[in-house]
Scaffold this motif. Structure first.
Motif, mmCIF file in Angstrom:
data_model
loop_
_atom_site.group_PDB
_atom_site.id
_atom_site.type_symbol
_atom_site.label_atom_id
_atom_site.label_comp_id
_atom_site.label_asym_id
_atom_site.label_seq_id
_atom_site.Cartn_x
_atom_site.Cartn_y
_atom_site.Cartn_z
ATOM 1 N N LEU A 38 0.828 -1.213 0.000
ATOM 2 C CA LEU A 38 0.000 0.000 0.000
ATOM 3 C C LEU A 38 0.858 1.257 0.000
ATOM 4 O O LEU A 38 0.566 2.224 -0.719
ATOM 5 N N SER A 39 1.912 1.243 0.794
ATOM 6 C CA SER A 39 2.806 2.392 0.849
ATOM 7 C C SER A 39 3.470 2.632 -0.507
ATOM 8 O O SER A 39 3.592 3.772 -0.959
ATOM 9 N N GLN A 40 3.878 1.561 -1.160
ATOM 10 C CA GLN A 40 4.470 1.688 -2.493
ATOM 11 C C GLN A 40 3.457 2.251 -3.489
ATOM 12 O O GLN A 40 3.798 3.063 -4.346
ATOM 13 N N GLU A 41 2.211 1.830 -3.350
ATOM 14 C CA GLU A 41 1.157 2.342 -4.226
ATOM 15 C C GLU A 41 0.925 3.836 -3.997
ATOM 16 O O GLU A 41 0.747 4.602 -4.944
ATOM 17 N N VAL A 42 0.939 4.261 -2.739
ATOM 18 C CA VAL A 42 0.791 5.687 -2.433
ATOM 19 C C VAL A 42 1.922 6.468 -3.089
ATOM 20 O O VAL A 42 1.693 7.493 -3.748
ATOM 21 N N ALA A 59 10.444 -0.472 4.284
ATOM 22 C CA ALA A 59 9.821 -1.543 3.489
ATOM 23 C C ALA A 59 8.875 -0.959 2.451
ATOM 24 O O ALA A 59 8.732 -1.503 1.358
ATOM 25 N N GLY A 60 8.237 0.156 2.770
ATOM 26 C CA GLY A 60 7.280 0.756 1.850
ATOM 27 C C GLY A 60 7.885 1.690 0.823
ATOM 28 O O GLY A 60 7.387 1.793 -0.292
ATOM 29 N N ARG A 61 8.958 2.369 1.171
ATOM 30 C CA ARG A 61 9.524 3.353 0.244
ATOM 31 C C ARG A 61 10.921 3.026 -0.215
ATOM 32 O O ARG A 61 11.477 3.687 -1.068
ATOM 33 N N GLY A 62 11.551 2.039 0.399
ATOM 34 C CA GLY A 62 12.937 1.729 0.087
ATOM 35 C C GLY A 62 13.870 2.578 0.913
ATOM 36 O O GLY A 62 13.438 3.463 1.643
ATOM 37 N N PRO A 63 15.170 2.316 0.809
ATOM 38 C CA PRO A 63 16.132 3.093 1.595
ATOM 39 C C PRO A 63 16.202 4.532 1.094
ATOM 40 O O PRO A 63 15.906 4.815 -0.061
#
Length: 117
Positions: free
Chosen positions: A66-70, A112-116
């Protein structure tokens, strides 16, 4: 101290009894106790812990997706990759609920949602 936990819960049973092998050695190695009632309770508690772990893993994966989708939606609309004020809100929520460990957990969730960074 961690070594003691690993050895007593996951290592092979030791034959250090003067009267021969411990017939419940495997159970002792698995639960850390010879008491059958306590061993049964430990097994039951661990089953629940395993259920919780499976739920946490599933929720972690869902949250990351979900965070990646946002992020993808925001960037596709010309927005920024990150919204630092939102990340600060999340860090503070976890810190208030869980203390210093909560901050560390929140940092892992955010990564985990946006990467480093």
């Amino acid at each position: 101290m961690m070594t003691d936990v690993v050895e007593s819960s996951g290592g092979p049973a030791r034959n250090d009894r003067p009267d021969g092998p411990n017939p419940t050695g495997a159970a002792t190695a698995r639960t850390g106790t010879d008491d059958s009632a306590a061993a049964e309770r430990i097994v039951a508690i661990r089953e629940r812990i395993d259920e919780i772990d499976r739920t946490i893993i599933a929720l972690w994966q869902e949250r990351a997706a979900l965070s990646q989708e946002v992020g993808a939606t925001r960037m596709a609309a010309g927005g920024t990759r990150l919204v630092l004020s939102r990340e600060r809100e999340i860090l503070e929520r976890f810190r208030q609920a869980l203390g210093a460990d909560g901050t560390q957990l929140a940092l892992l969730l955010l990564r985990a949602g946006r990467g480093p960074l």
